[in-house]
Motif scaffolding. Structure first.
Motif, PDB file in Angstrom:
ATOM      1  N   GLY A 126       7.177  10.245   0.007  1.00  0.00           N
ATOM      2  CA  GLY A 126       6.605   9.204   0.844  1.00  0.00           C
ATOM      3  C   GLY A 126       7.300   7.881   0.640  1.00  0.00           C
ATOM      4  N   THR A 127       6.713   6.866   1.253  1.00  0.00           N
ATOM      5  CA  THR A 127       7.217   5.506   1.131  1.00  0.00           C
ATOM      6  C   THR A 127       6.332   4.751   0.158  1.00  0.00           C
ATOM      7  N   LEU A 128       6.929   4.186  -0.867  1.00  0.00           N
ATOM      8  CA  LEU A 128       6.212   3.408  -1.868  1.00  0.00           C
ATOM      9  C   LEU A 128       6.248   1.946  -1.437  1.00  0.00           C
ATOM     10  N   ILE A 129       5.080   1.329  -1.358  1.00  0.00           N
ATOM     11  CA  ILE A 129       4.971  -0.071  -0.945  1.00  0.00           C
ATOM     12  C   ILE A 129       4.426  -0.856  -2.133  1.00  0.00           C
ATOM     13  N   VAL A 130       5.242  -1.772  -2.635  1.00  0.00           N
ATOM     14  CA  VAL A 130       4.873  -2.546  -3.816  1.00  0.00           C
ATOM     15  C   VAL A 130       4.745  -4.007  -3.414  1.00  0.00           C
ATOM     16  N   GLU A 131       3.557  -4.555  -3.668  1.00  0.00           N
ATOM     17  CA  GLU A 131       3.321  -5.969  -3.409  1.00  0.00           C
ATOM     18  C   GLU A 131       3.343  -6.681  -4.749  1.00  0.00           C
ATOM     19  N   SER A 132       4.229  -7.647  -4.848  1.00  0.00           N
ATOM     20  CA  SER A 132       4.362  -8.382  -6.102  1.00  0.00           C
ATOM     21  C   SER A 132       4.240  -9.867  -5.795  1.00  0.00           C
ATOM     22  N   ALA A 133       4.642 -10.672  -6.731  1.00  0.00           N
ATOM     23  CA  ALA A 133       4.551 -12.112  -6.557  1.00  0.00           C
ATOM     24  C   ALA A 133       5.544 -12.628  -5.511  1.00  0.00           C
ATOM     25  N   SER A 134       6.398 -11.768  -4.990  1.00  0.00           N
ATOM     26  CA  SER A 134       7.347 -12.193  -3.952  1.00  0.00           C
ATOM     27  C   SER A 134       6.620 -12.333  -2.617  1.00  0.00           C
ATOM     28  N   ASP A 135       7.311 -12.861  -1.619  1.00  0.00           N
ATOM     29  CA  ASP A 135       6.699 -13.143  -0.319  1.00  0.00           C
ATOM     30  C   ASP A 135       6.287 -11.884   0.435  1.00  0.00           C
ATOM     31  N   GLU A 136       7.182 -10.952   0.568  1.00  0.00           N
ATOM     32  CA  GLU A 136       6.946  -9.757   1.369  1.00  0.00           C
ATOM     33  C   GLU A 136       6.801  -8.527   0.476  1.00  0.00           C
ATOM     34  N   PRO A 137       5.954  -7.570   0.883  1.00  0.00           N
ATOM     35  CA  PRO A 137       5.898  -6.305   0.137  1.00  0.00           C
ATOM     36  C   PRO A 137       7.237  -5.573   0.248  1.00  0.00           C
ATOM     37  N   LEU A 138       7.614  -4.870  -0.801  1.00  0.00           N
ATOM     38  CA  LEU A 138       8.861  -4.110  -0.821  1.00  0.00           C
ATOM     39  C   LEU A 138       8.541  -2.656  -0.526  1.00  0.00           C
ATOM     40  N   GLU A 139       9.332  -2.036   0.361  1.00  0.00           N
ATOM     41  CA  GLU A 139       9.128  -0.638   0.738  1.00  0.00           C
ATOM     42  C   GLU A 139      10.326   0.189   0.292  1.00  0.00           C
ATOM     43  N   PHE A 140      10.035   1.306  -0.369  1.00  0.00           N
ATOM     44  CA  PHE A 140      11.062   2.209  -0.848  1.00  0.00           C
ATOM     45  C   PHE A 140      10.782   3.577  -0.250  1.00  0.00           C
ATOM     46  N   GLU A 141      11.697   4.060   0.596  1.00  0.00           N
ATOM     47  CA  GLU A 141      11.489   5.304   1.340  1.00  0.00           C
ATOM     48  C   GLU A 141      11.972   6.522   0.561  1.00  0.00           C
ATOM     49  N   ASP A 142      11.396   7.672   0.912  1.00  0.00           N
ATOM     50  CA  ASP A 142      11.797   8.984   0.374  1.00  0.00           C
ATOM     51  C   ASP A 142      11.663   9.073  -1.139  1.00  0.00           C
ATOM     52  N   VAL A 143      10.582   8.525  -1.656  1.00  0.00           N
ATOM     53  CA  VAL A 143      10.313   8.601  -3.086  1.00  0.00           C
ATOM     54  C   VAL A 143       9.673   9.962  -3.376  1.00  0.00           C
ATOM     55  N   PRO A 144      10.291  10.779  -4.231  1.00  0.00           N
ATOM     56  CA  PRO A 144       9.692  12.082  -4.552  1.00  0.00           C
ATOM     57  C   PRO A 144       8.547  11.900  -5.547  1.00  0.00           C
ATOM     58  N   GLY A 145       7.573  12.784  -5.486  1.00  0.00           N
ATOM     59  CA  GLY A 145       6.446  12.692  -6.412  1.00  0.00           C
ATOM     60  C   GLY A 145       5.737  11.360  -6.290  1.00  0.00           C
TER      61      GLY A 145
END
Length: 168
Positions: A126-145
């Motif tokens: 799936g796509t991992l969406i990480v919201e951190s102290a940065s402005d926009e959430p970061l999306e990482f595609e095709d993450v296994p497990g």
């Protein structure tokens, strides 16, 4: 393949290390099968003594370029992309000739979400969406497990918010 220890900080250890999901290699594999099949057919069609002698060399050259572009480049991209969760941070590193990466300290992660299509759910990616102290959430595609990544990061965020050191 283990993640290089020289990229880790003092007391930091790898909890999870993955490359992108194998489904990203299905396109290059299909391209390889098609290129080999088409190349074989063209090689037989342009047999020696054919009406145009340089045609086999043109086919070979074009096939080589297409193999590099459609098969080798995606394979190298897959092999040099790393999704890593350590005891202190989330790291995503990628690149063949030029390396780039995102390193997010666990303490700066506000939320972790995932997005999965039906195929992703079946394959466990799936796509991992990480919201951190940065402005926009970061999306990482095709993450296994994806579930394992999400639970590790949720645990890290919870442990950090309670003042505990995660994994160490």
């Amino acid at each position: 393949m283990a993640y290089p220890d020289d990229l880790l900080g003092e007391g930091e250890h790898v909890l999870l290390h993955r490359h992108p999901h194998w489904k990203t290699l299905c396109g290059p594999l299909a391209a390889l099968v098609l290129l080999v099949g088409a190349g074989g057919w063209l090689a037989v069609a342009a047999a020696p003594g054919s009406w145009w002698f340089p045609l086999p060399w043109v086919v070979l050259g074009l096939g080589g370029v297409l193999l590099l572009w459609l098969v080798l480049a995606p394979l190298l991209r897959w092999a040099t992309t790393h999704f890593v969760v350590t005891s202190h941070r989330l790291m995503i590193r990628e690149g063949v000739l030029t390396r780039s990466g995102v390193h997010i300290p666990v303490a700066r992660i506000n939320s972790v979400q995932s997005r999965r299509s039906l195929l992703d759910r079946i394959l466990g990616s799936g796509t991992l969406i990480v919201e951190s102290a940065s402005d926009e959430p970061l999306e990482f595609e095709d993450v296994p497990g994806i579930d394992r990544f999400q639970s590790l990061l949720h645990g890290a965020v919870d442990d950090e918010s309670h003042g505990e050191r995660f994994g160490g």
